[in-house]
Design an enzyme around this catalytic site. Structure first.
Site, PDB file in Angstrom:
ATOM      1  N   GLY A 140       0.787  -1.230   0.000  1.00 25.86           N
ATOM      2  CA  GLY A 140       0.000   0.000   0.000  1.00 25.86           C
ATOM      3  C   GLY A 140       0.809   1.266   0.000  1.00 25.86           C
ATOM      4  O   GLY A 140       0.250   2.355   0.210  1.00 25.86           O
TER       5      GLY A 140
ATOM      6  N   GLU B 198       4.946  -6.038   1.919  1.00 28.65           N
ATOM      7  CA  GLU B 198       4.641  -6.685   0.640  1.00 28.65           C
ATOM      8  C   GLU B 198       4.269  -5.650  -0.426  1.00 28.65           C
ATOM      9  O   GLU B 198       3.158  -5.658  -0.947  1.00 28.65           O
ATOM     10  CB  GLU B 198       3.479  -7.661   0.808  1.00 28.65           C
ATOM     11  CG  GLU B 198       3.767  -8.839   1.706  1.00 28.65           C
ATOM     12  CD  GLU B 198       2.525  -9.679   1.971  1.00 28.65           C
ATOM     13  OE1 GLU B 198       1.403  -9.209   1.657  1.00 28.65           O
ATOM     14  OE2 GLU B 198       2.659 -10.789   2.492  1.00 28.65           O
TER      15      GLU B 198
ATOM     16  N   GLY C  44       3.992  -3.872  -4.077  1.00 29.02           N
ATOM     17  CA  GLY C  44       3.935  -4.328  -5.463  1.00 29.02           C
ATOM     18  C   GLY C  44       4.096  -3.143  -6.395  1.00 29.02           C
ATOM     19  O   GLY C  44       5.144  -2.928  -6.993  1.00 29.02           O
ATOM     20  N   ARG C  45       3.040  -2.325  -6.469  1.00 28.77           N
ATOM     21  CA  ARG C  45       3.037  -1.152  -7.344  1.00 28.77           C
ATOM     22  C   ARG C  45       4.232  -0.248  -7.098  1.00 28.77           C
ATOM     23  O   ARG C  45       4.843   0.260  -8.039  1.00 28.77           O
ATOM     24  CB  ARG C  45       1.726  -0.377  -7.125  1.00 28.77           C
ATOM     25  CG  ARG C  45       1.473   0.725  -8.128  1.00 28.77           C
ATOM     26  CD  ARG C  45       0.340   1.646  -7.662  1.00 28.77           C
ATOM     27  NE  ARG C  45      -0.848   0.938  -7.263  1.00 28.77           N
ATOM     28  CZ  ARG C  45      -1.901   0.707  -8.040  1.00 28.77           C
ATOM     29  NH1 ARG C  45      -1.891   1.115  -9.295  1.00 28.77           N
ATOM     30  NH2 ARG C  45      -2.963   0.075  -7.579  1.00 28.77           N
TER      31      ARG C  45
ATOM     32  N   CYS D  97     -15.421   0.125 -28.163  1.00 28.88           N
ATOM     33  CA  CYS D  97     -16.761   0.696 -28.363  1.00 28.88           C
ATOM     34  C   CYS D  97     -17.397   1.033 -27.022  1.00 28.88           C
ATOM     35  O   CYS D  97     -18.459   0.510 -26.654  1.00 28.88           O
ATOM     36  CB  CYS D  97     -17.630  -0.280 -29.154  1.00 28.88           C
ATOM     37  SG  CYS D  97     -17.048  -0.556 -30.827  1.00 28.88           S
TER      38      CYS D  97
ATOM     39  N   TYR E 194      -0.214  -3.228 -12.315  1.00 29.17           N
ATOM     40  CA  TYR E 194      -1.671  -3.208 -12.484  1.00 29.17           C
ATOM     41  C   TYR E 194      -2.046  -2.596 -13.825  1.00 29.17           C
ATOM     42  O   TYR E 194      -2.890  -1.705 -13.910  1.00 29.17           O
ATOM     43  CB  TYR E 194      -2.345  -2.460 -11.335  1.00 29.17           C
ATOM     44  CG  TYR E 194      -2.129  -3.121 -10.007  1.00 29.17           C
ATOM     45  CD1 TYR E 194      -2.798  -4.294  -9.684  1.00 29.17           C
ATOM     46  CD2 TYR E 194      -1.235  -2.594  -9.081  1.00 29.17           C
ATOM     47  CE1 TYR E 194      -2.591  -4.923  -8.468  1.00 29.17           C
ATOM     48  CE2 TYR E 194      -1.023  -3.217  -7.862  1.00 29.17           C
ATOM     49  CZ  TYR E 194      -1.707  -4.373  -7.557  1.00 29.17           C
ATOM     50  OH  TYR E 194      -1.500  -4.995  -6.359  1.00 29.17           O
TER      51      TYR E 194
END
Length: 377
Positions: free
Chosen positions: A220, A252, A254-255, A325, A354
């Site tokens: 986070g 932990e 990630g991003r 579309c 992500y």
């Protein structure tokens, strides 16, 4: 704007297939090594594979992280095949019996238990496991991009039920708690949350017989898509964590590790003005790069052919859209651009997390993007 390094711009202009994801593995390795250095002597560093499980990304990260966190049986099998020796933690709600069996078969080091029912099924399987109980604590946080709500983890009543099950299940060992409560926080906010989690967790764990507890604080760490140059303050975070010699802390992210090292490169197919508003239709779309739709922001980008397209330097508010579309297929709205023309190349930055893996790949059955991993020379 999010400008790639010069060597990457040259590679992007020479790509034979578009759209393409371009990953700077050298830059990623340098970044995670710096994070690892900032955390030296502090928490263990696991990478959340959900952010980007690309095998080349995983292999680049592996020398610098203590392990990998997965959130499904599919991720578990993929990571184990890619990194046979990696330490793995398995979290996420709704684990099936097949996934719990796979965790045992593929040597998961820590299983993050999300509910009493999940623990009861694990106990009934008679497979040994070292577990962390995921806690969903009522700790309010301000400025969070996401609050991890009811489906994630357990309140104190459910945690007590799990502790009772564990006391009667010798093949399961309680190692600690997992408490990822919010995402998108800066270092001071993360430290405040870590202190409150620790103050709750240590008495609870010791009351339940855990003498050398593990506290997984989750991920986070904030990533600012409006200011790509800003980074989470890892040194301040490591320095500010509670000091408990008998406690193993684990994070932990990630991003915050991979977002900065990926670009989605594509080309302008059409330029049009409708009711006085300018649009550029790009090859591909949010079925390749869902991040801006998911987070509700404009994806940072750079125009690779800017020097060739507009000699005046004038900019025009232009909305960058894809081929889908749906009016939701938008990368950026009313972004200041030189006057675009078909064939211009655009590189969207902050696309290392992500992005492709969270996108609805086969909507309208357009071709999948190409992937490129250019090395520095």
């Amino acid at each position: 704007m999010s400008a790639p390094p010069a060597f990457l711009r040259d590679r992007m202009r020479a790509l034979e297939r578009l759209p393409a994801y371009v990953y700077d593995l050298d830059g990623l390795g340098e970044n995670v090594a710096a994070v690892r250095g900032a955390l030296a002597g502090g928490p263990e560093l696991f990478y959340a594979a959900k952010a980007n499980p690309d095998p080349a990304i995983l292999r680049t990260l592996a020398p610098h992280v203590d392990g990998i966190e997965v959130a499904s049986g599919g991720e578990l099998a993929h990571v184990r095949a890619t990194l046979p020796e990696a330490r793995i933690a398995f979290g996420g709600p709704g684990k099936t019996d097949e996934e719990l069996a796979l965790a045992s078969n593929l040597d998961v080091e820590r299983l993050h238990v999300e509910s009493p029912y999940e623990l009861e099924r694990l106990a009934a399987s008679e497979r040994p496991a070292d577990v962390l109980l995921r806690a969903n604590l009522r700790f309010g946080t301000t400025g969070a991009a996401l609050q991890m709500s009811g489906p994630f983890g357990m309140d104190e009543q459910a945690l007590s039920r799990c502790a009772a099950v564990l006391r009667d299940t010798p093949h399961l060992t309680l190692r600690g708690v997992h408490a990822h409560l919010a995402s998108g926080l800066d270092a001071p906010a993360m430290l405040d949350l870590a202190a409150r989690i620790t103050d709750w967790a240590l008495p609870w764990l010791r009351a339940n017989g855990v003498e050398e507890p593990e506290i997984n604080l989750g991920g986070g760490m904030a990533v600012d898509y409006e200011a790509p140059e800003s980074r989470f303050d890892w040194k301040a975070y490591a320095a500010g964590l509670p000091a408990h010699p008998s406690v193993t802390f684990r994070v932990e992210p990630g991003r915050a590790l991979t977002a900065y090292h990926g670009w989605y490169v594509t080309e302008v197919l059409d330029v049009k003005t409708t009711h006085g508003e300018h649009y550029a239709v790009l090859r591909g779309g949010t079925h390749h790069l869902r991040t801006p739709v998911t987070k509700g922001h404009d994806q940072p980008f750079t125009l690779l052919t800017a020097d060739d397209t507009d000699d005046t330097g004038d900019t025009h508010p232009t909305t960058l859209v894809g081929q889908l579309c749906t009016p939701k297929d938008v990368f950026a709205r009313d972004a200041p651009c030189p006057r675009l023309r078909p064939g211009d190349l655009i590189a969207f930055g902050m696309a290392g997390a992500y992005a492709w893996n969270i996108s609805h790949h086969d909507f309208l059955m357009h071709p999948h993007p190409h992937f490129s991993y250019p090395a520095r020379v």
